[in-house]
Design an enzyme around this catalytic site. Structure first.
Site, PDB file in Angstrom:
ATOM      1  N   HIS A  10      -0.052   5.145   6.797  1.00 61.00           N
ATOM      2  CA  HIS A  10       0.135   5.472   5.385  1.00 61.00           C
ATOM      3  C   HIS A  10       0.390   6.963   5.182  1.00 61.00           C
ATOM      4  CE1 HIS A  10      -2.188   1.666   5.314  1.00 61.00           C
ATOM      5  NE2 HIS A  10      -1.333   1.386   4.346  1.00 61.00           N
ATOM      6  N   ASP A  28      -4.849   6.749   9.936  1.00 59.56           N
ATOM      7  CA  ASP A  28      -4.458   5.432  10.453  1.00 59.56           C
ATOM      8  C   ASP A  28      -3.059   5.434  11.050  1.00 59.56           C
ATOM      9  OD1 ASP A  28      -2.741   5.432   8.260  1.00 59.56           O
ATOM     10  OD2 ASP A  28      -3.922   4.006   7.103  1.00 59.56           O
ATOM     11  N   SER A  53       0.805  -1.230   0.000  1.00 59.03           N
ATOM     12  CA  SER A  53       0.000   0.000   0.000  1.00 59.03           C
ATOM     13  C   SER A  53       0.834   1.273   0.000  1.00 59.03           C
ATOM     14  CB  SER A  53      -0.944   0.001   1.207  1.00 59.03           C
ATOM     15  OG  SER A  53      -0.219  -0.179   2.412  1.00 59.03           O
TER      16      SER A  53
END
Length: 226
Positions: free
Chosen positions: A205, A202, A54
């Site tokens: 990221h 979060d 990601s």
């Protein structure tokens, strides 16, 4: 008289339609020629393949905000003959990367940037398996191009799984780099990890600003070999 006017009108319309069609055909031909030129340029470019999870994929961001796209912008601005391909997949583990590498290698890279393993660490997977999977990926890439230049992006995991696991996890990347004569980026998220202003909610990221910093770090290791 009326019939002559109708015939003249029909002739004008017919000529107009033919001219319009001809113009349209010319435009299509020009577009196809332009696409052929672009395609030919891409074929002649060397390939930088970003293979990761990601982070590489630019989680929750537009693709052009992720660091591989920012790298491409730098390449273009300097006129280097390289094309960056983003093969990141959110949630990817080293095992997942191993399973899809053959499909990805339909495009053979000249430079391969490996950014996998973080999800293994976050799940507490066996590091021996992570190392084996990453080595298998590297072997597949080398099989397709023995001259490929490999860059390995090192990662870190929180110490909640134990300090020994965290230390061993970090060493996986440096050992792989040594064994494969690869360039090592010690920690891909250096200067970004832990900073709430540079990460999404979060806390994992990077934001677009975070990706800019990641791109600068990667560029430091990438530019000398272009």
């Amino acid at each position: 008289m009326f019939q002559r006017i109708n015939k003249l009108f029909f002739l004008v319309v017919l000529i107009s339609c033919n001219t319009s069609q001809e113009s349209s055909n010319n435009e299509v031909a020009e577009t196809e020629n332009e696409n052929e030129v672009v395609a030919e340029e891409d074929v002649n470019k060397k390939i930088i393949l970003f293979y990761g999870n990601s982070i590489t994929a630019g989680y929750q961001l537009d693709l052009d905000q992720a660091f591989p796209a920012l790298i491409q912008q730098k390449i273009d601005s300097l006129g280097f003959n390289y094309k960056a391909i983003n093969a990141g997949l959110s949630g990817e583990t080293s095992a997942g990367g191993k399973s899809r590498i053959d499909w990805v290698l339909q495009t053979v890279p000249d430079i391969f940037i490996l950014e996998l393993g973080a999800n293994d660490g976050l799940r507490g997977l066996k590091l021996e398996e992570t190392a084996k999977n990453l080595q298998a990926i590297i072997d597949s890439v080398k099989k397709e191009n023995p001259e490929v230049q490999i860059i390995i992006a090192g990662m870190m995991v929180p110490p909640n799984l134990g300090i020994d696991y965290s230390n061993e996890f970090q060493q996986v990347f440096s050992v792989l780099a040594d064994e494969n004569n690869a360039i090592i980026i010690p920690f891909l998220l250096e200067g970004v990890a832990g900073d709430p202003d540079l990460n999404l909610e979060d806390g994992i990221h990077p934001t677009p600003e975070g990706h800019t910093i990641v791109a600068e770090l990667v560029w430091k290791y990438l530019e000398p070999i272009l």
